[in-house]
Design an enzyme around this catalytic site. Sequence first.
Site, short mmCIF file in Angstrom:
data_model
loop_
_atom_site.label_atom_id
_atom_site.label_comp_id
_atom_site.label_asym_id
_atom_site.label_seq_id
_atom_site.Cartn_x
_atom_site.Cartn_y
_atom_site.Cartn_z
N GLY A 10 15.26 -5.90 -51.32
CA GLY A 10 15.75 -5.93 -52.69
C GLY A 10 14.83 -6.72 -53.61
N GLY A 13 14.53 -6.75 -57.67
CA GLY A 13 15.64 -7.15 -58.53
C GLY A 13 15.41 -8.45 -59.28
N GLN A 14 16.50 -8.96 -59.89
CA GLN A 14 16.39 -10.14 -60.76
C GLN A 14 15.85 -11.35 -59.98
OE1 GLN A 14 20.08 -11.80 -62.22
NE2 GLN A 14 19.05 -12.97 -63.82
N ASP A 52 14.93 1.15 -47.22
CA ASP A 52 16.36 1.23 -47.50
C ASP A 52 17.06 0.42 -46.41
OD1 ASP A 52 19.01 1.91 -47.74
OD2 ASP A 52 18.63 4.04 -48.11
N TYR A 142 32.84 -6.71 -54.27
CA TYR A 142 31.63 -7.53 -54.13
C TYR A 142 31.97 -8.86 -53.43
CZ TYR A 142 27.69 -10.43 -55.82
OH TYR A 142 26.61 -11.26 -55.93
P1 NAD Z 1 19.57 -6.94 -58.40
O1 NAD Z 1 20.65 -5.94 -58.57
O2 NAD Z 1 18.78 -7.35 -59.58
O3 NAD Z 1 18.55 -6.47 -57.27
C1 NAD Z 1 18.99 -5.88 -56.07
C2 NAD Z 1 17.88 -5.00 -55.57
O4 NAD Z 1 18.34 -4.39 -54.37
C3 NAD Z 1 17.50 -3.88 -56.54
O5 NAD Z 1 16.12 -3.95 -56.84
C4 NAD Z 1 17.86 -2.61 -55.79
O6 NAD Z 1 16.93 -1.55 -56.02
C5 NAD Z 1 17.81 -3.08 -54.35
N1 NAD Z 1 18.63 -2.24 -53.46
C6 NAD Z 1 19.87 -1.72 -53.69
N2 NAD Z 1 20.27 -0.98 -52.65
C7 NAD Z 1 19.28 -1.06 -51.72
C8 NAD Z 1 19.11 -0.51 -50.43
N3 NAD Z 1 20.02 0.30 -49.87
N4 NAD Z 1 17.96 -0.80 -49.75
C9 NAD Z 1 17.01 -1.59 -50.31
N5 NAD Z 1 17.11 -2.12 -51.55
C10 NAD Z 1 18.24 -1.86 -52.25
O7 NAD Z 1 20.23 -8.21 -57.69
P2 NAD Z 1 19.80 -9.75 -57.82
O8 NAD Z 1 20.47 -10.30 -59.01
O9 NAD Z 1 18.35 -9.89 -57.65
O10 NAD Z 1 20.57 -10.34 -56.56
C11 NAD Z 1 19.95 -10.47 -55.30
C12 NAD Z 1 20.98 -10.99 -54.33
O11 NAD Z 1 21.51 -12.23 -54.79
C13 NAD Z 1 22.19 -10.07 -54.16
O12 NAD Z 1 22.55 -10.07 -52.80
C14 NAD Z 1 23.26 -10.70 -55.00
O13 NAD Z 1 24.53 -10.45 -54.50
C15 NAD Z 1 22.91 -12.18 -54.89
N6 NAD Z 1 23.39 -12.94 -56.05
C16 NAD Z 1 22.85 -12.73 -57.27
C17 NAD Z 1 23.32 -13.46 -58.36
C18 NAD Z 1 22.75 -13.28 -59.74
O14 NAD Z 1 23.32 -13.82 -60.70
N7 NAD Z 1 21.65 -12.54 -59.90
C19 NAD Z 1 24.34 -14.41 -58.18
C20 NAD Z 1 24.90 -14.55 -56.90
C21 NAD Z 1 24.38 -13.84 -55.83
C1 AKB Z 2 27.66 -11.16 -60.56
O1 AKB Z 2 28.06 -11.44 -61.70
O2 AKB Z 2 28.11 -10.22 -59.88
C2 AKB Z 2 26.60 -12.05 -59.95
C3 AKB Z 2 27.21 -13.11 -59.12
C4 AKB Z 2 27.76 -14.32 -59.75
O3 AKB Z 2 27.27 -12.98 -57.92
N1 AKB Z 2 25.79 -12.57 -61.00
#
Ligand code: NAD
Ligand code: AKB
Length: 314
Positions: A10, A13-14, A52, A142
């Site tokens: 992943g 992503g962010q 994936d 989630y």
């Molecule tokens: P994001 O949605 O920006 O990135 C997730 C990435 O996963 C994407 O680039 C997507 O293409 C990829 N993805 C989706 N399905 C996939 C698959 N089957 N195989 C491979 N790649 C796949 O998410 P993020 O904000 O970067 O978050 C990353 C992790 O951190 C997540 O597990 C999320 O739950 C966790 N998280 C994020 C936040 C936040 O605020 N950003 C807060 C708490 C937890």
């Molecule tokens: C969301 O809003 O789903 C995420 C998180 C807090 O896990 N940014």
Amino acid sequence: MMDDVVLVTGAGGQIGSELVLSLRKIYKNVIASDLKEPTGELKDGGEFIRLDVLYKNGLMDCVKRFNVKQIYHLAAILSATGEKNPEMAWRINMKGLRNILDVCVEAGVKKLFFPSTIAVFGPTTPKINTPQYTITEPNTIYGISKQAGERWCDWYFQKRGLDVRSLRYPGLISYKTKAGGGTTDYAVDIYFEAVEKKQYECFLKEDTTLPMMYMPDAIRATIMLMEAPAEKITVRSGYNVSGISIAPKDVAASIKKIIPDFIVTYNPDFRQTIADSWPQSIDDSVATREWGWKPEFDLEAMTKDMIDNIRAKN
Ligand code: NAD
Ligand code: AKB
């Protein structure tokens, strides 16, 4: 530079788009992977592989081919997208994690990072200074998937000896890659719209206080935890980590100090119910005590940095 080969799922992503760059300053070989094509620094700065996480064979091939020793498993579906497509969220968040856990054990991966979230808490959790150990009755798919994920991680540590480490991230705020389908995304969008349009319609009520964190703090927390000596780590499910607790009206007020004619309107949607089920502030004293966690950014410092960087991008 350290030798362990590191795989990030992943990575586009962010979080991944920033974490990979920080890891590449520490480790010689960091493989970024995602379903989608990489862009910018992610593509140019090192190895990228299309993976994936639902296909265990592909994961196993990659881990064996590169002799991967650490995995940061970021691929997931976030809260708002998850409520719209619960089947898909459950499958990617659960099956993806189970595949990664099994590949780690079967291929001898030494360390795994699993990103958990404040979404493991629910409406029955104490909302203020939410403790490390408390009621967790999440009511989003989630949150349910991440809570189950935490339990699987703890099980793999206890029963399979896998060195799994995890943080319960708050909502993360950043300017490099926009947020991907969460409930806290307003806190990213509001900065972009303030700079680009001087107005923003917020999908949460103005007084919805949630735990948030600026991305540099989140990246620092992640690497601190992963580099901490194993004997300091007692939590194998997910450490509470805290940054700043803020509501949309607080973010708006801090932006107005720099962009005085910025206007925010409020039009809450389905994400309000999700936000209302989450804590307002987090007690992270266990992380502080065990591996020295302390955030650096407050709201004003974050706002200045966000606006400077978004202006520099435009
Ligand atoms: P994001 O949605 O920006 O990135 C997730 C990435 O996963 C994407 O680039 C997507 O293409 C990829 N993805 C989706 N399905 C996939 C698959 N089957 N195989 C491979 N790649 C796949 O998410 P993020 O904000 O970067 O978050 C990353 C992790 O951190 C997540 O597990 C999320 O739950 C966790 N998280 C994020 C936040 C936040 O605020 N950003 C807060 C708490 C937890
Ligand atoms: C969301 O809003 O789903 C995420 C998180 C807090 O896990 N940014």
